[in-house]
Design a protein around this motif. Structure first.
Motif, PDB file in Angstrom:
ATOM      1  N   GLY A 152       0.777  -1.234   0.000  1.00 30.70           N
ATOM      2  CA  GLY A 152       0.000   0.000   0.000  1.00 30.70           C
ATOM      3  C   GLY A 152       0.804   1.276   0.000  1.00 30.70           C
ATOM      4  N   VAL A 153       2.132   1.194  -0.186  1.00 30.67           N
ATOM      5  CA  VAL A 153       3.002   2.373  -0.157  1.00 30.67           C
ATOM      6  C   VAL A 153       3.365   2.795  -1.578  1.00 30.67           C
ATOM      7  CG1 VAL A 153       5.175   3.344   0.679  1.00 30.67           C
ATOM      8  CG2 VAL A 153       3.941   1.654   2.068  1.00 30.67           C
ATOM      9  N   PHE A 154       3.147   4.080  -1.879  1.00 27.96           N
ATOM     10  CA  PHE A 154       3.472   4.636  -3.196  1.00 27.96           C
ATOM     11  C   PHE A 154       4.226   5.952  -3.023  1.00 27.96           C
ATOM     12  CE2 PHE A 154      -0.276   2.076  -3.747  1.00 27.96           C
ATOM     13  CZ  PHE A 154      -0.164   1.501  -5.004  1.00 27.96           C
ATOM     14  N   THR A 155       5.169   6.215  -3.916  1.00 30.46           N
ATOM     15  CA  THR A 155       5.689   7.569  -4.078  1.00 30.46           C
ATOM     16  C   THR A 155       5.270   8.061  -5.466  1.00 30.46           C
ATOM     17  OG1 THR A 155       7.846   6.644  -4.743  1.00 30.46           O
ATOM     18  CG2 THR A 155       7.616   7.458  -2.475  1.00 30.46           C
ATOM     19  N   VAL A 156       5.037   9.378  -5.556  1.00 29.94           N
ATOM     20  CA  VAL A 156       4.524   9.991  -6.776  1.00 29.94           C
ATOM     21  C   VAL A 156       5.414  11.181  -7.120  1.00 29.94           C
ATOM     22  CG1 VAL A 156       2.527  11.034  -7.886  1.00 29.94           C
ATOM     23  CG2 VAL A 156       2.189   9.289  -6.126  1.00 29.94           C
ATOM     24  N   TYR A 157       5.754  11.314  -8.394  1.00 26.38           N
ATOM     25  CA  TYR A 157       6.674  12.339  -8.880  1.00 26.38           C
ATOM     26  C   TYR A 157       5.937  13.130  -9.961  1.00 26.38           C
ATOM     27  CZ  TYR A 157       9.598   8.810  -6.667  1.00 26.38           C
ATOM     28  OH  TYR A 157      10.109   7.896  -5.770  1.00 26.38           O
ATOM     29  N   MET A 158       5.639  14.399  -9.681  1.00 19.63           N
ATOM     30  CA  MET A 158       4.767  15.185 -10.562  1.00 19.63           C
ATOM     31  C   MET A 158       5.514  16.340 -11.232  1.00 19.63           C
ATOM     32  SD  MET A 158       1.204  15.464  -8.410  1.00 19.63           S
ATOM     33  CE  MET A 158       0.252  13.998  -8.012  1.00 19.63           C
ATOM     34  N   HIS A 159       4.889  16.860 -12.298  1.00 20.43           N
ATOM     35  CA  HIS A 159       5.338  18.038 -13.057  1.00 20.43           C
ATOM     36  C   HIS A 159       6.592  17.763 -13.865  1.00 20.43           C
ATOM     37  CE1 HIS A 159       2.308  19.903 -10.636  1.00 20.43           C
ATOM     38  NE2 HIS A 159       3.020  19.872  -9.534  1.00 20.43           N
ATOM     39  N   LEU A 160       6.803  16.497 -14.235  1.00 17.55           N
ATOM     40  CA  LEU A 160       7.997  16.133 -14.993  1.00 17.55           C
ATOM     41  C   LEU A 160       7.955  16.719 -16.407  1.00 17.55           C
ATOM     42  CD1 LEU A 160       8.272  12.357 -13.999  1.00 17.55           C
ATOM     43  CD2 LEU A 160       9.422  14.313 -12.933  1.00 17.55           C
ATOM     44  N   ASP A 161       9.142  16.941 -16.945  1.00 17.51           N
ATOM     45  CA  ASP A 161       9.248  17.377 -18.332  1.00 17.51           C
ATOM     46  C   ASP A 161       9.292  16.180 -19.271  1.00 17.51           C
ATOM     47  OD1 ASP A 161       9.802  19.607 -20.300  1.00 17.51           O
ATOM     48  OD2 ASP A 161      11.606  18.386 -20.627  1.00 17.51           O
ATOM     49  N   GLU A 162       9.871  15.081 -18.772  1.00 21.81           N
ATOM     50  CA  GLU A 162      10.065  13.905 -19.632  1.00 21.81           C
ATOM     51  C   GLU A 162      10.104  12.646 -18.774  1.00 21.81           C
ATOM     52  OE1 GLU A 162      13.670  12.248 -22.509  1.00 21.81           O
ATOM     53  OE2 GLU A 162      13.388  14.424 -22.269  1.00 21.81           O
ATOM     54  N   PHE A 163       9.530  11.558 -19.297  1.00 20.40           N
ATOM     55  CA  PHE A 163       9.621  10.251 -18.641  1.00 20.40           C
ATOM     56  C   PHE A 163      10.903   9.540 -19.070  1.00 20.40           C
ATOM     57  CE2 PHE A 163       4.807  10.428 -19.142  1.00 20.40           C
ATOM     58  CZ  PHE A 163       4.583  10.803 -17.826  1.00 20.40           C
ATOM     59  N   LYS A 164      11.511   8.811 -18.122  1.00 23.88           N
ATOM     60  CA  LYS A 164      12.644   7.952 -18.433  1.00 23.88           C
ATOM     61  C   LYS A 164      12.338   6.486 -18.120  1.00 23.88           C
ATOM     62  CE  LYS A 164      15.613  10.969 -19.966  1.00 23.88           C
ATOM     63  NZ  LYS A 164      16.117  10.909 -21.372  1.00 23.88           N
ATOM     64  N   VAL A 165      11.086   6.192 -17.801  1.00 18.13           N
ATOM     65  CA  VAL A 165      10.640   4.836 -17.492  1.00 18.13           C
ATOM     66  C   VAL A 165       9.301   4.602 -18.161  1.00 18.13           C
ATOM     67  CG1 VAL A 165      11.862   4.578 -15.297  1.00 18.13           C
ATOM     68  CG2 VAL A 165       9.609   5.681 -15.347  1.00 18.13           C
ATOM     69  N   SER A 166       8.889   3.351 -18.162  1.00 23.00           N
ATOM     70  CA  SER A 166       7.595   2.977 -18.715  1.00 23.00           C
ATOM     71  C   SER A 166       6.819   2.188 -17.674  1.00 23.00           C
ATOM     72  CB  SER A 166       7.769   2.129 -19.983  1.00 23.00           C
ATOM     73  OG  SER A 166       8.478   2.831 -20.971  1.00 23.00           O
ATOM     74  N   GLN A 167       5.509   2.177 -17.831  1.00 27.53           N
ATOM     75  CA  GLN A 167       4.667   1.428 -16.918  1.00 27.53           C
ATOM     76  C   GLN A 167       5.073  -0.045 -16.906  1.00 27.53           C
ATOM     77  OE1 GLN A 167       0.615   2.743 -16.889  1.00 27.53           O
ATOM     78  NE2 GLN A 167      -0.169   0.682 -16.480  1.00 27.53           N
ATOM     79  N   GLY A 168       5.207  -0.610 -15.710  1.00 23.85           N
ATOM     80  CA  GLY A 168       5.631  -1.995 -15.548  1.00 23.85           C
ATOM     81  C   GLY A 168       7.093  -2.165 -15.218  1.00 23.85           C
ATOM     82  N   ASP A 169       7.907  -1.118 -15.422  1.00 27.66           N
ATOM     83  CA  ASP A 169       9.340  -1.213 -15.116  1.00 27.66           C
ATOM     84  C   ASP A 169       9.555  -1.373 -13.617  1.00 27.66           C
ATOM     85  OD1 ASP A 169       9.854  -0.835 -17.780  1.00 27.66           O
ATOM     86  OD2 ASP A 169      10.647   1.213 -17.575  1.00 27.66           O
ATOM     87  N   MET A 170      10.557  -2.164 -13.264  1.00 28.85           N
ATOM     88  CA  MET A 170      11.028  -2.274 -11.882  1.00 28.85           C
ATOM     89  C   MET A 170      12.272  -1.416 -11.763  1.00 28.85           C
ATOM     90  SD  MET A 170      10.128  -3.865  -9.078  1.00 28.85           S
ATOM     91  CE  MET A 170      10.857  -3.781  -7.432  1.00 28.85           C
TER      92      MET A 170
END
Length: 291
Positions: free
Chosen positions: A229-247
């Motif tokens: 149940g623990v999440f960290t969230v990173y907002m207002h990014l200019d660009e992604f360097k990861v994709s959904q599902g990446d560890m």
């Protein structure tokens, strides 16, 4: 330093109740947690047993959490409170050891109120009072986020202390009473850290990328699931360097800092959620710099 409570629960049972002189066995749980916690703060809970743990059921703030014991004699996990959703007063924490020899232990934790200063920001009108044309988008994005944060994955990847995702200091603290264009809105339920446009943003702890999306308010945002149940969230990014599902591992670059969404300039908004309660991430840093 947080006060800790240590509680014991004893359950006695006869191993062979039909035989005279049968051995009496006592099983024991020990619970370590704060006695008092400020509103909006996370805290670590430690449960110890004199026998291997199978599963624990945790009841806290109207929510439940299943914690795998994996045959260990002790487990740790994260709980906490939310400046918006929680209220000052006494809250009960109850732990149930599941399996062949069930046990239960509980304690009361005092949630203390804290005073937070005001913050007044000027943003484009459509970011303070969104027009009807974007309301459907906002509702859809809110539902997407709620679904993600309601998920409780059984694998615990969390490692403390957090690594700071950017080296910059705090520009807006957790809990601020916020006004946008003089309109009162929800308190600030995250931590804004100074960052220049294009600065690398690093994962605060190991976890799996469960959402990378462009949202109306949060801009380009990455949601990292640390398990239980623990999440960290990173907002207002200019660009992604990861994709959904990446560890990813702690310190791995997940994006570049930007100024997307509702902002007054480039920075990183770092959010911490535990069982969908937003908490102050600063309490889990214990270190001041990125390596």
């Amino acid at each position: 330093m947080m006060l800790r409570c240590v509680l014991f629960f004893m359950l006695a049972f006869l191993t062979f109740p039909v035989m005279q002189g049968a051995a009496l066995h006592a099983a024991q749980l020990r619970l370590e947690c704060p006695e008092v916690i400020g509103i909006g703060l996370p805290f670590v809970v430690r449960v110890e047993s004199d026998a291997p743990l199978d599963r624990l059921r945790v009841e806290w703030a109207g929510k439940t959490l299943q914690v795998p014991g994996a045959g260990k004699s002790s487990v740790e996990f994260l709980l906490g409170t939310d400046v918006l959703k929680s209220k000052p007063g006494t809250e009960t924490l109850r732990i149930l050891k599941l399996g062949l020899d069930p046990l239960a232990v509980q304690t009361s934790i005092l949630i203390e109120d804290r005073e937070f200063p005001e913050q007044r920001l000027t943003v484009p009108t459509e970011m303070a009072s969104p027009p009807a044309a974007v309301q459907e988008r906002i509702a859809r994005e809110n539902a997407e986020v709620r679904a993600v944060l309601a998920t409780v994955s059984p694998d615990n990847h969390l490692v403390l202390p957090f690594m700071r995702p950017v080296p910059g200091g705090v520009s807006s603290a957790y809990g601020l009473k916020r006004f946008f264009n003089d309109l009162e809105r929800n308190p600030h339920r995250g931590l804004d850290l100074r960052a220049a446009l294009g600065d690398p943003v690093r994962a605060a702890a190991p976890g799996r990328i469960v959402l990378a999306a462009d949202h109306y308010y949060g801009g380009r945002s990455v949601f990292l699931d640390h398990g239980l149940g623990v999440f960290t969230v990173y907002m207002h990014l200019d660009e992604f360097k990861v994709s959904q599902g990446d560890m990813v591992e702690a310190g791995e670059v997940i994006g570049l800092a930007g100024q997307t969404g509702r902002v007054t300039g480039p920075h990183l908004h770092l959010g911490l959620y535990v069982l969908d309660l937003a908490m102050d991430p600063a309490a889990l840093f214990f270190t001041n710099s990125v390596q």
